[in-house]
Design a protein around this motif. Structure first.
Motif, PDB file in Angstrom:
ATOM      1  N   GLU A 169     -42.113 -67.898  62.810  1.00  0.00           N
ATOM      2  CA  GLU A 169     -42.571 -69.268  63.088  1.00  0.00           C
ATOM      3  C   GLU A 169     -41.798 -69.878  64.264  1.00  0.00           C
ATOM      4  OE1 GLU A 169     -45.115 -70.760  61.748  1.00  0.00           O
ATOM      5  OE2 GLU A 169     -45.562 -69.312  60.184  1.00  0.00           O
ATOM      6  N   VAL A 228     -37.579 -70.650  53.277  1.00  0.00           N
ATOM      7  CA  VAL A 228     -38.378 -69.749  54.128  1.00  0.00           C
ATOM      8  C   VAL A 228     -37.642 -68.419  54.310  1.00  0.00           C
ATOM      9  CG1 VAL A 228     -39.654 -69.548  56.306  1.00  0.00           C
ATOM     10  CG2 VAL A 228     -39.062 -71.826  55.425  1.00  0.00           C
ATOM     11  N   ARG A 269     -40.152 -64.647  58.158  1.00  0.00           N
ATOM     12  CA  ARG A 269     -41.151 -65.695  58.436  1.00  0.00           C
ATOM     13  C   ARG A 269     -40.557 -66.804  59.300  1.00  0.00           C
ATOM     14  NH1 ARG A 269     -42.988 -69.409  54.269  1.00  0.00           N
ATOM     15  NH2 ARG A 269     -43.598 -71.016  55.753  1.00  0.00           N
TER      16      ARG A 269
END
Lengths: 382, 83
Positions: A324, A316, A320
């Motif tokens: 998240e 990831v 991001r």
């Protein structure tokens, strides 16, 4: 639900109630410290004096007048760099500095100051022997180095660097923005000539105020000129005396009192606060280390680190991952380059940046465990 | 009503900064010397702004000893009578 705040390396939160109370109390007192001799103005001057004295005591400065209140660590570093360095001088600077150092030095290099960089190892740490080798070849007027990295968390050997600097007649200038409050600091024992610190990071004071310490023998040209409330008001020149020479214009009394409360908190409970955040940071470090596909930046030795952990995740992207963590778990972190592209370049993360978890003494083990679990889940999901 | 008694004599020091004036006052008070801050008299700096520190003149030797110990150097002093 209270957010899980792990962005303490950017700015500490929650702000201690004693800091908030002092900021509010400030507005109940009239007058302007240093301007006027009526009871409230003098009371304010006494309060500023008290905060300065307690700050000097906390950081081991011999004279309280060598502690200068500035709008922040960036302003403090600008003051000392622009005020000390002159065309033709040479400065040796670590290659992992924050923009608050690299940008002033970039400008100074355009004005004729020679700037050379000290390399670091794979964990972002400066090695004294490399500096020693450099100093055998080159004359320098100052060594500039962070006390601890806001990206890798690496603590730098500033006391040894100060010894080396003094052996060749150079000055040791330290960016302590990220270190103040997180480690015990005795400026005189460390041999530091100039030191800048944020009020709102490890100290947990308000934003908008920082500290600059100048050794009594260090001659630095002020960055700002104007009224000081004392000295010869008819003189076209500013006073030379500290602290007035570096605090022209009305300073923020509210932020000074807020900083004073933060300093008092650390004077009374610093050891306990440091022990708590260090224990939590180690827990976070261990937990994140166990997750497959996670790379932690900086030293592996917990003693060599500040209480922050920056990671890159194979699955990831940092932006991001931070998004998240915030949206799904209410976990506040910071992604990107952390105003330190130089550090990221050295650590191999200039292209991607990283996600930084800044631990504070108000965090809990449950919060740390939730963060570890959240990263593990997001990493697994990809 | 006009009080008819002996007039007190004070020593008043000027300093180069508010910080030094407050530091001096703090040190004097902590050693039991009755000190107060007053607007800096014109004789201690013409049109200068700032504050000065006043003690009874009988305390002058003690005060000067304290200034020496805390490394505060006043920028001058005058004698002043109360009114």
């Amino acid at each position: 639900m209270r957010p899980i705040y792990l962005d303490n390396a950017a700015s500490a939160w929650p702000t201690p109630q004693s800091v908030v109370d002092e900021v509010v109390r400030a507005y109940g007192i009239g007058g302007n410290p240093g301007r006027g001799a009526h009871a409230m103005a003098v009371e304010k001057s006494r309060e500023v004096y008290r905060v300065r004295r307690e700050t000097a005591r906390l950081f081991g400065a011999l004279h309280d007048r060598d502690i200068l209140f500035q709008p922040g660590a960036t302003q403090a570093m600008n003051l000392v760099l622009f005020g000390f360095l002159r065309p033709g001088m040479r400065v040796l600077v670590s290659s992992v500095e924050h923009n608050s150092v690299t940008r002033p030095l970039h400008r100074l290099s355009q004005l004729g100051v020679e700037v050379d960089e000290i390399p670091v190892d794979d964990w972002g740490t400066v090695h004294v022997e490399w500096v020693e080798q450099y100093l055998r070849r080159e004359r320098v007027d100052a060594i500039v180095c962070q006390q601890g990295s806001n990206v890798s968390g690496a603590l730098q050997p500033v006391a040894d660097l100060a010894d080396l600097a003094h052996e060749v007649g150079a000055r040791m200038i330290v960016d302590g923005a990220q270190a103040g409050g997180h480690i015990e600091i005795d400026l005189v024992a460390l041999g530091i000539d100039a030191w800048a610190c944020s009020g709102h990071k490890g100290l947990m004071g308000p934003q908008g105020i920082g500290i600059l310490y100048l050794d009594p023998s260090l001659d630095v040209e002020p960055l700002t000129y104007g009224g000081t409330g004392s000295g010869d008001a008819m003189s076209p020149a500013d006073p030379h005396e500290r602290p007035d020479a570096y605090e022209a214009g009305t300073q923020s009394f509210a932020l000074t009192l807020g900083l004073g409360a933060a300093v008092k908190l650390h004077a009374e409970k610093g050891e306990e606060l440091r022990a708590t955040e260090s224990r939590l940071a180690r827990r976070l470090f261990r937990g994140l280390s166990d997750i497959p596909g996670i790379r932690i930046l900086g030293p592996t030795d917990p003693e060599a680190r500040l209480p922050l952990v920056s990671i890159v995740c194979d699955a990831v992207a940092p932006d991001r991952l931070a998004f998240e963590l915030d949206k799904r778990y209410g976990i506040a972190t910071r992604s990107g380059l952390h105003c330190s592209p130089s550090a990221h370049a050295q650590l191999g993360t200039l292209e991607t940046g990283a996600v930084r978890f800044g631990v504070g003494p108000h965090n809990t083990e449950e919060e740390i465990d939730t963060a570890i679990e959240a990263v593990a889940t997001l990493s697994r999901e990809g | 009503m006009v009080l008819d008694g002996p007039r007190r004599v004070y020593r008043v020091w000027g300093f180069s900064s508010t910080h030094d004036a407050i530091a001096a006052e703090d040190a004097l008070r902590s050693e039991g010397v009755g000190a107060i801050t007053i607007p800096r008299p014109a004789e201690l700096g013409g049109a200068e702004c700032g504050i000065a520190v006043r003690v009874l003149d009988t305390d002058t030797p003690r005060a000067e000893d304290i200034f020496g110990r805390i490394e505060i150097r006043p920028r001058g002093s005058i004698l002043m009578m109360d009114r």
